[in-house]
Design a protein around this motif. Structure first.
Motif, PDB file in Angstrom:
ATOM      1  N   ALA A 301       0.911  -1.167  -0.188  1.00  0.00           N
ATOM      2  CA  ALA A 301       0.001   0.065  -0.078  1.00  0.00           C
ATOM      3  C   ALA A 301       1.031   1.325  -0.093  1.00  0.00           C
ATOM      4  O   ALA A 301       2.256   1.062   0.691  1.00  0.00           O
ATOM      5  CB  ALA A 301      -0.892  -0.114   1.129  1.00  0.00           C
ATOM      6  N   GLN A 304      -2.704   5.040   3.720  1.00  0.00           N
ATOM      7  CA  GLN A 304      -3.497   4.531   4.593  1.00  0.00           C
ATOM      8  C   GLN A 304      -4.463   5.359   5.439  1.00  0.00           C
ATOM      9  O   GLN A 304      -3.985   6.655   5.550  1.00  0.00           O
ATOM     10  CB  GLN A 304      -3.191   3.474   5.705  1.00  0.00           C
ATOM     11  CG  GLN A 304      -1.906   4.195   6.582  1.00  0.00           C
ATOM     12  CD  GLN A 304      -1.395   3.132   7.579  1.00  0.00           C
ATOM     13  OE1 GLN A 304      -1.899   2.013   7.942  1.00  0.00           O
ATOM     14  NE2 GLN A 304      -0.107   3.472   8.285  1.00  0.00           N
ATOM     15  N   ILE A 559       4.031   1.212   6.706  1.00  0.00           N
ATOM     16  CA  ILE A 559       2.420   0.939   6.456  1.00  0.00           C
ATOM     17  C   ILE A 559       2.448  -0.548   6.393  1.00  0.00           C
ATOM     18  O   ILE A 559       3.236  -1.389   5.952  1.00  0.00           O
ATOM     19  CB  ILE A 559       1.818   1.408   4.974  1.00  0.00           C
ATOM     20  CG1 ILE A 559       1.821   2.839   5.047  1.00  0.00           C
ATOM     21  CG2 ILE A 559       0.397   0.843   5.093  1.00  0.00           C
ATOM     22  CD1 ILE A 559       1.433   3.217   3.541  1.00  0.00           C
ATOM     23  N   VAL A 562      -1.727  -6.244   4.632  1.00  0.00           N
ATOM     24  CA  VAL A 562      -3.372  -6.426   4.713  1.00  0.00           C
ATOM     25  C   VAL A 562      -3.744  -7.634   4.809  1.00  0.00           C
ATOM     26  O   VAL A 562      -3.281  -8.648   4.330  1.00  0.00           O
ATOM     27  CB  VAL A 562      -3.879  -5.742   3.331  1.00  0.00           C
ATOM     28  CG1 VAL A 562      -5.500  -5.824   3.397  1.00  0.00           C
ATOM     29  CG2 VAL A 562      -3.779  -4.255   3.276  1.00  0.00           C
ATOM     30  N   ASP A 588      -8.589  -3.221   6.086  1.00  0.00           N
ATOM     31  CA  ASP A 588      -7.692  -4.014   6.652  1.00  0.00           C
ATOM     32  C   ASP A 588      -7.924  -4.677   8.075  1.00  0.00           C
ATOM     33  O   ASP A 588      -8.192  -3.921   9.138  1.00  0.00           O
ATOM     34  CB  ASP A 588      -6.173  -3.448   6.913  1.00  0.00           C
ATOM     35  CG  ASP A 588      -5.017  -4.182   7.542  1.00  0.00           C
ATOM     36  OD1 ASP A 588      -5.159  -5.572   7.649  1.00  0.00           O
ATOM     37  OD2 ASP A 588      -3.940  -3.600   8.055  1.00  0.00           O
ATOM     38  N   LYS A 591      -4.576  -4.275  12.234  1.00  0.00           N
ATOM     39  CA  LYS A 591      -3.647  -2.879  12.062  1.00  0.00           C
ATOM     40  C   LYS A 591      -2.436  -3.493  12.761  1.00  0.00           C
ATOM     41  O   LYS A 591      -2.394  -3.488  14.064  1.00  0.00           O
ATOM     42  CB  LYS A 591      -4.282  -1.736  12.394  1.00  0.00           C
ATOM     43  CG  LYS A 591      -3.408  -0.727  12.678  1.00  0.00           C
ATOM     44  CD  LYS A 591      -2.855   0.052  11.293  1.00  0.00           C
ATOM     45  CE  LYS A 591      -1.936   1.114  11.519  1.00  0.00           C
ATOM     46  NZ  LYS A 591      -0.856   0.903  12.022  1.00  0.00           N
ATOM     47  N   LYS A 601      -6.533   0.640   3.660  1.00  0.00           N
ATOM     48  CA  LYS A 601      -5.287   0.880   2.750  1.00  0.00           C
ATOM     49  C   LYS A 601      -5.557   1.325   1.539  1.00  0.00           C
ATOM     50  O   LYS A 601      -6.688   0.884   0.778  1.00  0.00           O
ATOM     51  CB  LYS A 601      -4.382  -0.337   2.867  1.00  0.00           C
ATOM     52  CG  LYS A 601      -4.179  -1.195   4.326  1.00  0.00           C
ATOM     53  CD  LYS A 601      -3.105  -0.016   5.226  1.00  0.00           C
ATOM     54  CE  LYS A 601      -2.631  -0.642   6.337  1.00  0.00           C
ATOM     55  NZ  LYS A 601      -3.376  -0.691   7.317  1.00  0.00           N
TER      56      LYS A 601
END
Length: 615
Positions: A301, A304, A559, A562, A588, A591, A601
């Protein structure tokens, strides 16, 4: 009795006495090799791929050549040695017992260097071990005496806390099988546990080797060593080594190793540290078991959203509203199942919250034509009211709660919109019991009402759905069975057609769905929640499967990956900068980096297209 006979009997006694000192494979002498390079009293060692050694004694970490001659050393009272081959070379980790700090080391041709030192731990560390994930990113697990544990991501700009996890108290040893993403820990009083090292998704654990009466361990579970196709476990109390296959079952007879205290691995050999210094136990061939998780392309990603204001399973489904003059000012509209409807900008900043209650799925359509007006709407399922919630969107993307349309569903769940070419708006809503209701939304002045057009049913629970307006096709997911399609036109009396069953490519539950309308092709995307992946099909018959991908860790941007995705949405609009070829937004379920409440994301479509070679 003559002297010859006496000497013969003495030799026999000595021979059998020596046999008692040798490790044995279930009553037969096991093949053992001396390690001349490790003549000193090292309490931990690691074999390097080029034949050299890392070794710990009471005073230093030592780099040795193949013959045991020292090449370099670092003065530190170190414990818990582990190593990995990385893209940047050989990496090692040790724990500085005096300063309570994990050290990350770089092993060069003739040199040992400290790459970084993590902050001193604020708990009584009992063990640590390295992990290299499917993206070849480096992690380290730090495990405390009371069972508190931390997983740190070492790759990226600087070490970052990835997640915290709870392990059994008293764990003294850990090792990770990277190929199977399995974290093994020894709980002395009970046995060896296997956890998911990946850290994304539903936490799981299995007891793979128990202490009597739960298994065959006679004493306490001790040191561990990961083999090419299995695991070696030391029962130091009973003086035995157990050799397990990748499936967790014994594949070799138990080996007697009195006085052993440590294990390591060199190729297919188990290295045993004990009273006889370091020796190599030759295993020979072992049953090969392929790694469990299928290999799929991994993308990351680029952005987010802010996290949810509610903990637990809160974030669910996103939609995209496109700014008519400036796509870079578009908004992501998303549901919080415990709070209401939210909107975010393309940087992930929360801009608006409407506390509209337990909203589940949401969908958006723009420039909806009604006599005398055009309007943009977001429509969501309101579970407490068993209703369709209607929100108007102004020219800047601001939301306003304007209506509820009651349905005949008892446990309303998923929804998607259909915008016919002739104008107006239609909505599909489903129930957990499999029922669908298809409504036309009618606008009288400023009032919104719903007219039921038809109903149909799936055999079991559905949720995610999407409509291809241009082809008038509805696609919906039946969570345990697969992806179906049906005409979105209520006047067409067809029956649903299964286009991708749960099986090889698609793993239950089938969740969110969306359609990417490109210049050359259109693609149907679906969340394959059972293996935290996303499948891609052609959006028109014969609905050819184009591949699947996962969303991994963006270490540089901080980041996380997912997993366990519910809803998703995609658009081919040029949003500028990172999303020139379109944007995919996904929920997602877990986290990380660090732990937090759920969020959404942002993924660049060009990364998806490149990974799957799409047009």
């Amino acid at each position: 009795m003559n002297n010859g006979i006496k000497m013969s009997r003495l030799k026999n006694k000595l021979f059998f006495a020596l046999l008692l000192l040798l490790p044995v494979w279930g009553g037969q002498a096991a093949e053992i090799k001396a390690l001349p390079a490790l003549k000193q009293d090292f309490h931990e060692v690691a074999a390097l791929p080029d034949g050299r050694w890392l070794a710990l004694d009471k005073h230093a970490v030592r780099l040795l050549d193949k013959d045991g001659r020292q090449q370099d050393s670092l003065d530190v009272r170190a414990q818990h040695l582990d190593t990995r081959v990385t893209e940047g070379g050989m990496q090692a980790v040790v724990f500085d017992a005096d300063h309570q700090q994990p050290w990350i080391l770089q092993v060069g041709q003739q040199k040992l260097q400290v790459r970084t030192k993590l902050a001193p731990v604020m708990f009584a560390l009992e063990t640590l071990c390295l992990y290299q994930d499917a993206q070849q990113l480096s992690h380290v697990f730090l495990i405390a005496k009371d069972g508190m544990a931390e997983q740190w991501l070492l790759s990226g700009k600087s070490p970052q806390l990835f997640r915290r996890l709870a392990l059994p108290p008293g764990v003294e040893h850990c090792r990770v099988d990277d190929s199977r993403q399995a974290l093994y820990v020894s709980e002395p009083g009970l046995g060896v546990w296997r956890y998911d090292a990946n850290g994304e998704g539903v936490p799981e654990r299995d007891l793979i080797l128990g202490r009597q009466p739960y298994g065959v361990l006679m004493g306490a579970a001790g040191a561990l060593a990961v083999l090419p196709s299995g695991l070696a476990v030391l029962d130091a109390t009973a003086g035995k080594v157990h050799i397990l296959g990748a499936h967790g079952k014994s594949v070799k007879p138990v080996v007697d190793v009195p006085g052993a205290h440590a294990l390591a691995v060199s190729g297919r050999d188990v290295l045993i540290g004990g009273k006889q210094r370091w020796q190599a136990l030759v295993l020979g061939d072992m049953p090969h078991v392929s790694a469990g998780r299928e290999k799929l392309p991994v993308i990351v990603a680029r952005g987010q959203t802010a996290t949810m204001a509610r903990a637990g399973d809160a974030a669910d489904d996103p939609a995209i509203w496109i700014h008519p003059q400036s796509p870079a000012q578009s908004r992501i509209i998303a549901t919080n199942k415990k709070q209401g409807l939210l909107s975010y900008d393309l940087k992930g900043k929360q801009l608006q919250l409407l506390e509209a209650g337990r909203l589940n799925n949401v969908d958006v359509r723009q420039n909806i034509s009604w006599p005398g007006s055009k309007v943009d709407l977001a429509v969501a399922t309101q579970r407490d009211e068993a209703a369709i919630a209607v929100f108007e969107i102004d020219g800047q993307g601001n939301l306003r709660d304007v209506a509820r349309i009651k349905t005949g569903l008892e446990d309303i769940y998923g929804t998607c919109l259909f915008q016919p070419a002739a104008g107006g708006l239609e909505v599909f809503a489903n129930d957990k019991d499999g029922r669908f209701e298809h409504y036309r939304i009618e606008r009288q002045g400023k009032r919104y009402e719903g007219k039921l057009l038809r109903g149909f049913r799936a055999a079991s629970q559905p949720e995610g759905c999407v409509v291809d307006d241009s082809r008038q096709r509805l696609f919906f997911g039946e969570e345990k069975r697969g992806i179906w399609t049906l005409s979105a036109n209520a006047e067409n009396k067809g029956v649903p057609q299964l286009i991708l069953p749960v099986g090889e490519y698609l793993k239950a539950d089938v969740e969110g769905m969306a359609i990417y309308h490109g210049k050359r092709a259109s693609y149907l995307l679906a969340s394959s929640q059972g293996n935290s992946s996303f499948v891609v099909l052609d959006a028109q018959a014969p609905y050819t499967y184009r591949g699947a991908f996962r969303i991994g860790i963006n270490a540089q941007a901080g980041i996380d990956g997912v997993s366990d995705t519910d809803g998703l949405e995609v658009s081919a609009v040029n949003f500028g900068t990172d999303y020139r070829y379109g944007l995919l937004v996904v929920q997602d379920g877990y986290k990380r980096l660090p732990d937090g409440t759920q969020n959404f994301k942002y993924v660049a479509w060009e990364d998806v297209a490149r990974a799957l070679n799409l047009e």
